[in-house]
Design an enzyme around this catalytic site. Structure first.
Site, mmCIF file in Angstrom:
data_model
loop_
_atom_site.group_PDB
_atom_site.id
_atom_site.type_symbol
_atom_site.label_atom_id
_atom_site.label_comp_id
_atom_site.label_asym_id
_atom_site.label_seq_id
_atom_site.Cartn_x
_atom_site.Cartn_y
_atom_site.Cartn_z
ATOM 1 C CE LYS A 37 -1.564 -7.383 27.138
ATOM 2 N NZ LYS A 37 -0.249 -7.556 27.779
ATOM 3 C CG ASP A 49 -14.440 0.366 37.154
ATOM 4 O OD1 ASP A 49 -13.778 -0.543 36.623
ATOM 5 O OD2 ASP A 49 -15.684 0.381 37.165
HETATM 6 C C1 MEV Z 1 2.905 -6.927 25.523
HETATM 7 O O1 MEV Z 1 2.248 -7.024 26.770
HETATM 8 C C2 MEV Z 1 2.569 -5.633 24.829
HETATM 9 C C3 MEV Z 1 3.115 -5.479 23.414
HETATM 10 O O2 MEV Z 1 2.712 -6.604 22.632
HETATM 11 C C4 MEV Z 1 2.537 -4.206 22.865
HETATM 12 C C5 MEV Z 1 2.745 -4.005 21.389
HETATM 13 O O3 MEV Z 1 2.955 -4.991 20.650
HETATM 14 O O4 MEV Z 1 2.658 -2.842 20.958
HETATM 15 C C6 MEV Z 1 4.616 -5.468 23.399
#
Ligand code: MEV
Length: 425
Positions: free
Chosen positions: A257, A273
């Site tokens: 994420k 996209d």
């Molecule tokens: C937050 O948007 C993204 C993080 O959680 C990524 C990660 O934990 O590696 C900080």
């Protein structure tokens, strides 16, 4: 069932739709003005049932060095810490020579899925014997691509009973290419139907394994040190965080994420996209049946070596690219000229984002840096004006517990102090 007032909504003008929404959803004058002020005629051309444009902040990623060139990359995101983290990670890597991005040929995959099959091997043989004809059918459906030296170049057969997927490998050159591949796949599907086969569907696959992008970097741990930890200590802990994301699926999802925080923001700013890139990234992360972190970090001698590979089927022409004035301006800012260059830079930003996140997580934790930025959003969400935000965030940063109620109470207190001050003067 649609509500009565929504019948034929798509046939109305954008202005009529806004008026109706105001009335039926009881919008305040201020809310209605937001719809009115942000509406564009271009937006009305792009989507059905259009009422207005939805704005997101755009900032610049600075200090990103890829293949020896320094880039200034527009990023579109509403998450306060993303651009700060991407710039932080990029600058740490730049101090050690920057990122290296591979340059590999890229194709998209169009699937023509057959079913109702008696003999899979016989069908696979028949398809391979007719490869030339099938490629001609595909290319005839999109002659302009062939003229540019691109187009359908090869076939692949995958058998997943009761299905057989005939994968069309299409070189889309500088374009995003999804529509072209769909046109070609549908033409091949129609031709196969005429030959008597049962075609279930024909569509692009977003698992773009033929458009993989790899980026690497070698970081001098000296650039990772914090006030409490030496560079080599931080590097070892980042490598452990990377190992964790290879074995623990809960951590892998968050690890990825974070990478996609950076990637999506650049993809969005480039007019590509981002849902396609997201879908491909997560499917690729699970390619061996176990979902894993996409980026890895290892200590190798006196360097921390980072590596990220993922599908990056982006283009610099076609689709919605450069159709909005903002996406057009963004190409002027970034000076990106080719799809391959864009793919490498986007992947590098993803790896930079991951480095910044893992460094924070492996040392002081994410909240210290995050919260400073989150306080700004919180301040705005409880109604602080732009002028009040700095004072409110400064007060919030001094507290051990902060939530909406606390922010709201302190804002009221600040306003009272300001009014009292005015009265005294
Ligand atoms: C937050 O948007 C993204 C993080 O959680 C990524 C990660 O934990 O590696 C900080």
């Amino acid at each position: 069932m649609t509500k009565n007032w929504q019948h034929g909504f798509y046939k109305r003008s954008a202005q009529e739709r806004r008026n109706l929404v105001k009335q039926m959803c009881a919008l305040s004058d201020e809310q209605f003005a937001t719809l009115e002020n942000q509406a564009t005629s271009l937006g009305d051309q792009l989507v059905e049932n259009y009422v207005t444009d939805y704005h997101l902040p755009e900032g610049l990623l600075v200090g990103l060095v890829v293949n020896g060139r320094e880039y200034t990359m527009p990023m579109v995101t509403e998450e306060p810490s993303v651009i700060a983290a991407a710039s932080n990670g990029s600058q740490r890597v730049a101090q050690s020579g920057g990122f290296h991005a591979s340059a590999e040929p890229r194709s998209l995959v169009g699937q023509v899925v057959l079913t109702n099959i008696d003999d899979y091997d016989a069908l696979a043989t028949w398809l391979s014997e007719h490869e030339e004809t099938i490629l001609t059918v595909a290319n005839d459906a999109h002659p302009s691509m062939k003229r540019r030296g691109a187009g359908a170049k090869g076939l692949r057969v995958r058998i997943e009973p009761p299905f057989l997927s005939l994968d069309l490998l299409v070189d889309v050159s500088e374009a995003m290419g999804a529509n072209s591949v769909n046109t070609m796949a549908e033409a091949v599907g129609a031709w196969l139907r005429k030959q008597g086969y049962t075609v279930l569907t024909a569509i692009l696959s977003n698992l773009a394994t033929e458009s993989l992008q790899t980026v690497t970097c070698q970081v001098d741990p000296a650039h990772l040190a914090t006030s409490d930890m030496t560079g080599p200590q931080v590097a070892r802990r980042i490598a452990l965080m990377s190992d964790l994301a290879q074995v623990d699926v809960y951590r892998a999802a968050t690890h990825n994420k974070g990478i996609m925080n950076g990637i999506d923001a650049l993809v969005l700013a480039s007019g590509n996209d981002w849902r396609a890139i997201e879908a491909g990234a997560h499917a690729y992360a699970a390619r061996d049946g176990h979902y894993r972190g996409l980026a890895t970090w290892q200590v190798d001698g006196d360097r921390l070596v980072g590596r990220l590979t993922l599908p990056m089927p982006v283009g610099v022409v076609g689709g919605s690219i450069k159709t909005t004035p903002q996406s057009n301006t963004n190409y002027q800012i970034s000076q990106i000229k080719s799809a391959q260059e864009l793919a490498g830079v986007i992947a590098a930003a993803g790896l930079a984002q991951n480095l910044a996140a893992l460094r924070a997580l492996a040392t002081s934790g994410i909240q210290a840096g995050h919260m400073k930025l989150q306080y700004r959003s919180l301040a705005l969400s409880v109604g602080a004006t732009i002028a009040e935000v700095p004072r409110l965030t400064k007060r919030l940063a001094q507290l051990s517990h902060v939530d909406r109620q606390v922010a709201s109470d302190i804002l009221a207190q600040i306003r009272k102090e300001t009014n009292d001050g005015r009265r005294e003067n």
